[in-house]
Design a protein around this motif. Structure first.
Motif, PDB file in Angstrom:
ATOM      1  N   CYS A  86       8.166  -0.371   4.056  1.00 35.48           N
ATOM      2  CA  CYS A  86       9.320   0.926   4.554  1.00 35.48           C
ATOM      3  C   CYS A  86       8.111   2.190   4.410  1.00 35.48           C
ATOM      4  O   CYS A  86       8.390   2.514   2.452  1.00 35.48           O
ATOM      5  CB  CYS A  86      10.463   1.357   4.783  1.00 35.48           C
ATOM      6  N   VAL A  87       7.353   3.100   4.367  1.00 35.72           N
ATOM      7  CA  VAL A  87       6.962   4.351   3.834  1.00 35.72           C
ATOM      8  C   VAL A  87       7.614   5.345   3.951  1.00 35.72           C
ATOM      9  O   VAL A  87       6.926   5.526   5.790  1.00 35.72           O
ATOM     10  CB  VAL A  87       5.224   4.342   4.000  1.00 35.72           C
ATOM     11  N   GLN A  88       8.033   6.413   4.244  1.00 34.45           N
ATOM     12  CA  GLN A  88       9.071   7.498   4.039  1.00 34.45           C
ATOM     13  C   GLN A  88       9.248   8.077   2.956  1.00 34.45           C
ATOM     14  O   GLN A  88       9.025   8.366   2.004  1.00 34.45           O
ATOM     15  CB  GLN A  88      10.164   6.802   4.886  1.00 34.45           C
ATOM     16  N   GLY A  89       9.293   9.475   3.570  1.00 28.73           N
ATOM     17  CA  GLY A  89       9.610  10.559   3.044  1.00 28.73           C
ATOM     18  C   GLY A  89       8.174  10.808   1.664  1.00 28.73           C
ATOM     19  O   GLY A  89       7.617   9.780   1.833  1.00 28.73           O
ATOM     20  N   SER A  90       8.611  11.847   0.716  1.00 28.04           N
ATOM     21  CA  SER A  90       7.334  12.473  -0.289  1.00 28.04           C
ATOM     22  C   SER A  90       6.781  11.352  -1.340  1.00 28.04           C
ATOM     23  O   SER A  90       6.147  11.078  -1.262  1.00 28.04           O
ATOM     24  CB  SER A  90       7.389  13.377  -1.214  1.00 28.04           C
ATOM     25  N   SER A  91       7.654  10.140  -1.512  1.00 29.87           N
ATOM     26  CA  SER A  91       7.049   9.112  -2.565  1.00 29.87           C
ATOM     27  C   SER A  91       6.415   8.085  -1.673  1.00 29.87           C
ATOM     28  O   SER A  91       5.864   7.576  -3.009  1.00 29.87           O
ATOM     29  CB  SER A  91       9.162   8.239  -2.859  1.00 29.87           C
ATOM     30  N   GLY A  92       6.558   7.871  -0.655  1.00 27.01           N
ATOM     31  CA  GLY A  92       6.037   7.162   0.021  1.00 27.01           C
ATOM     32  C   GLY A  92       4.436   7.557  -0.152  1.00 27.01           C
ATOM     33  O   GLY A  92       3.305   6.393  -0.127  1.00 27.01           O
ATOM     34  N   ARG A  93       4.143   8.710  -0.339  1.00 29.53           N
ATOM     35  CA  ARG A  93       2.540   8.750  -0.744  1.00 29.53           C
ATOM     36  C   ARG A  93       2.108   7.893  -1.960  1.00 29.53           C
ATOM     37  O   ARG A  93       1.310   7.450  -2.167  1.00 29.53           O
ATOM     38  CB  ARG A  93       2.663  10.880  -1.626  1.00 29.53           C
ATOM     39  N   ARG A  94       2.468   7.603  -3.002  1.00 27.68           N
ATOM     40  CA  ARG A  94       2.883   7.059  -4.395  1.00 27.68           C
ATOM     41  C   ARG A  94       1.461   5.315  -3.855  1.00 27.68           C
ATOM     42  O   ARG A  94       0.759   5.034  -4.531  1.00 27.68           O
ATOM     43  CB  ARG A  94       3.436   7.132  -5.224  1.00 27.68           C
ATOM     44  N   GLU A  95       2.236   5.177  -2.469  1.00 33.36           N
ATOM     45  CA  GLU A  95       1.857   3.747  -2.279  1.00 33.36           C
ATOM     46  C   GLU A  95       1.026   3.437  -0.762  1.00 33.36           C
ATOM     47  O   GLU A  95       1.052   2.798  -0.686  1.00 33.36           O
ATOM     48  CB  GLU A  95       3.021   3.326  -1.322  1.00 33.36           C
ATOM     49  N   SER A  96       0.134   5.080  -1.238  1.00 27.97           N
ATOM     50  CA  SER A  96      -0.816   5.011   0.347  1.00 27.97           C
ATOM     51  C   SER A  96      -2.516   4.790  -0.254  1.00 27.97           C
ATOM     52  O   SER A  96      -2.476   4.715  -2.084  1.00 27.97           O
ATOM     53  CB  SER A  96      -1.211   6.175   0.864  1.00 27.97           C
ATOM     54  N   ASN A  97      -3.992   4.697  -0.001  1.00 24.48           N
ATOM     55  CA  ASN A  97      -4.821   3.785  -0.826  1.00 24.48           C
ATOM     56  C   ASN A  97      -4.566   3.537  -1.715  1.00 24.48           C
ATOM     57  O   ASN A  97      -5.071   3.674  -2.536  1.00 24.48           O
ATOM     58  CB  ASN A  97      -5.584   4.941  -1.194  1.00 24.48           C
ATOM     59  N   CYS A  98      -3.688   2.155  -2.258  1.00 25.62           N
ATOM     60  CA  CYS A  98      -3.801   1.789  -2.716  1.00 25.62           C
ATOM     61  C   CYS A  98      -4.643   0.271  -2.518  1.00 25.62           C
ATOM     62  O   CYS A  98      -4.015  -0.960  -2.440  1.00 25.62           O
ATOM     63  CB  CYS A  98      -2.378   1.138  -3.400  1.00 25.62           C
ATOM     64  N   PHE A  99      -6.115  -0.642  -2.732  1.00 23.16           N
ATOM     65  CA  PHE A  99      -6.924  -0.619  -2.085  1.00 23.16           C
ATOM     66  C   PHE A  99      -6.235  -2.220  -3.182  1.00 23.16           C
ATOM     67  O   PHE A  99      -6.023  -1.675  -3.747  1.00 23.16           O
ATOM     68  CB  PHE A  99      -8.096  -0.398  -2.661  1.00 23.16           C
ATOM     69  N   HIS A 100      -6.319  -3.196  -2.460  1.00 26.02           N
ATOM     70  CA  HIS A 100      -6.397  -3.972  -2.627  1.00 26.02           C
ATOM     71  C   HIS A 100      -6.339  -5.724  -1.823  1.00 26.02           C
ATOM     72  O   HIS A 100      -7.140  -5.314  -1.014  1.00 26.02           O
ATOM     73  CB  HIS A 100      -4.571  -4.985  -3.478  1.00 26.02           C
ATOM     74  N   PHE A 101      -7.431  -6.615  -2.925  1.00 20.65           N
ATOM     75  CA  PHE A 101      -7.097  -7.876  -1.655  1.00 20.65           C
ATOM     76  C   PHE A 101      -5.421  -8.362  -1.979  1.00 20.65           C
ATOM     77  O   PHE A 101      -4.702  -8.820  -3.140  1.00 20.65           O
ATOM     78  CB  PHE A 101      -7.632  -9.272  -2.296  1.00 20.65           C
ATOM     79  N   ASP A 102      -5.077  -9.922  -1.048  1.00 21.44           N
ATOM     80  CA  ASP A 102      -3.917  -9.948  -1.145  1.00 21.44           C
ATOM     81  C   ASP A 102      -4.373 -10.990  -1.806  1.00 21.44           C
ATOM     82  O   ASP A 102      -4.919 -11.730  -1.834  1.00 21.44           O
ATOM     83  CB  ASP A 102      -3.843 -10.304   0.233  1.00 21.44           C
ATOM     84  N   ALA A 103      -3.026 -12.199  -2.324  1.00 18.33           N
ATOM     85  CA  ALA A 103      -3.478 -13.224  -3.235  1.00 18.33           C
ATOM     86  C   ALA A 103      -3.497 -14.211  -2.043  1.00 18.33           C
ATOM     87  O   ALA A 103      -4.018 -15.568  -1.890  1.00 18.33           O
ATOM     88  CB  ALA A 103      -2.261 -14.202  -4.042  1.00 18.33           C
ATOM     89  N   SER A 104      -2.655 -14.363  -0.480  1.00 21.47           N
ATOM     90  CA  SER A 104      -3.443 -14.885   0.330  1.00 21.47           C
ATOM     91  C   SER A 104      -3.877 -14.569   1.312  1.00 21.47           C
ATOM     92  O   SER A 104      -4.461 -13.751   1.267  1.00 21.47           O
ATOM     93  CB  SER A 104      -1.921 -15.359   1.102  1.00 21.47           C
ATOM     94  N   LEU A 105      -4.345 -16.102   1.463  1.00 23.03           N
ATOM     95  CA  LEU A 105      -5.833 -16.021   2.058  1.00 23.03           C
ATOM     96  C   LEU A 105      -5.525 -15.658   3.944  1.00 23.03           C
ATOM     97  O   LEU A 105      -6.527 -14.693   4.332  1.00 23.03           O
ATOM     98  CB  LEU A 105      -5.902 -17.323   2.890  1.00 23.03           C
ATOM     99  N   VAL A 106      -4.205 -15.933   4.726  1.00 23.19           N
ATOM    100  CA  VAL A 106      -3.695 -15.506   5.868  1.00 23.19           C
ATOM    101  C   VAL A 106      -2.735 -14.023   5.508  1.00 23.19           C
ATOM    102  O   VAL A 106      -2.182 -15.302   4.714  1.00 23.19           O
ATOM    103  CB  VAL A 106      -3.574 -15.971   6.917  1.00 23.19           C
ATOM    104  N   THR A 107      -3.672 -12.876   6.242  1.00 21.41           N
ATOM    105  CA  THR A 107      -2.255 -12.168   6.401  1.00 21.41           C
ATOM    106  C   THR A 107      -2.450 -11.794   7.562  1.00 21.41           C
ATOM    107  O   THR A 107      -2.734 -11.762   8.176  1.00 21.41           O
ATOM    108  CB  THR A 107      -2.898 -10.780   5.114  1.00 21.41           C
ATOM    109  N   ALA A 108      -0.757 -11.662   8.324  1.00 21.07           N
ATOM    110  CA  ALA A 108      -0.257 -11.096   9.504  1.00 21.07           C
ATOM    111  C   ALA A 108       0.983 -10.008   9.332  1.00 21.07           C
ATOM    112  O   ALA A 108       1.896 -10.299   8.726  1.00 21.07           O
ATOM    113  CB  ALA A 108       0.545 -12.651  10.309  1.00 21.07           C
TER     114      ALA A 108
END
Length: 238
Positions: A86-108
């Motif tokens: 859950c991204v909410q409030g100003s603290s959620g900005r830190r979690e934006s644009n955090c580009f990554h590959f998942d460990a799992s092949l399938v993401t739902a």
């Protein structure tokens, strides 16, 4: 998923199921005083509608079949890793644009609450299918290290801003289910308006490197980072 980068199952949730999950998110959001939080498993997920979805034979069969079609073999581990984020409030900005590959092949990805208006909606950004499944876990780790760091993420974000890079962008609709190759796809969410809430469930299935020592260590580090981000998000701001 191979051609377009993702696949959407519209109206995956009934209106009753969606309302139940919204109530769960709101209750958890109040506990965290309107700040960012994430749960990786645990009672908050297992005792909610998400636990019922994850345990459903039909849903498990869906992820199993998708994985087999992409990997050409059954997953080493059939466990589903459930995340409520859950991204909410100003603290959620830190979690934006955090580009990554998942460990799992399938993401739902299952959106629960998503801003539908304005500019900062927390849209999902995808660079689909940039890589194949690596036969060597060390190559996987090296690729993640090169792209999943603050400098690389800033450069990618700048490239998107200046339209040098043109990723796919998904405007998420609550109640739909979005499937993509998380292991192969570099992805992140855009910033979300601090006055609004962006909540989603993520189901990870099928780590191609499951069982390796390196994979177990990375999983522990990621879970520790998520707990730290949640703790920072719940700190009073001013």
């Amino acid at each position: 998923m191979d051609r377009n980068g993702s696949f959407c199952i519209s109206n995956f949730l009934s209106s009753e199921q969606l309302q139940s999950l919204k109530q769960t998110v709101r209750a958890e959001g109040d506990k965290h005083k309107g700040c960012y939080f994430a749960h990786h498993g645990g009672p908050e997920i297992e005792q909610s509608q998400l636990g019922a979805i994850s345990a459903s034979p039909e849903f498990r069969a869906l992820l199993k079949n998708v994985y087999q079609s992409g990997a050409g073999a059954a997953a080493y581990n059939s466990e589903i890793l459930n995340v409520l984020r859950c991204v909410q409030g100003s603290s959620g900005r830190r979690e934006s644009n955090c580009f990554h590959f998942d460990a799992s092949l399938v993401t739902a990805l299952l959106p629960i609450e998503i801003p539908q208006d304005g500019v900062d909606r927390g849209d999902l950004i995808l660079f689909p299918n940039l890589r194949r499944i690596r036969s060597n876990v060390l190559i996987n780790v090296l690729e993640k290290a090169l792209l999943q760091n603050p400098l690389s993420r800033k450069l990618i974000s700048a490239g998107i801003r200046h339209r040098i890079l043109q990723p796919e962008k998904l405007r998420l609709v609550p109640g739909n289910l979005y499937l993509f190759w998380g292991y192969r796809t570099l992805h992140a969410n855009e910033p979300c308006d601090p006055a609004q809430r962006r909540a989603s469930a993520i189901f990870h299935y099928g780590d191609p490197h499951a069982g390796s020592f390196v994979t177990r260590m990375i999983l522990k580090l990621n879970q520790r980072r998520a707990r730290r981000a949640t703790a920072l998000g719940t700190q009073p701001t001013g």
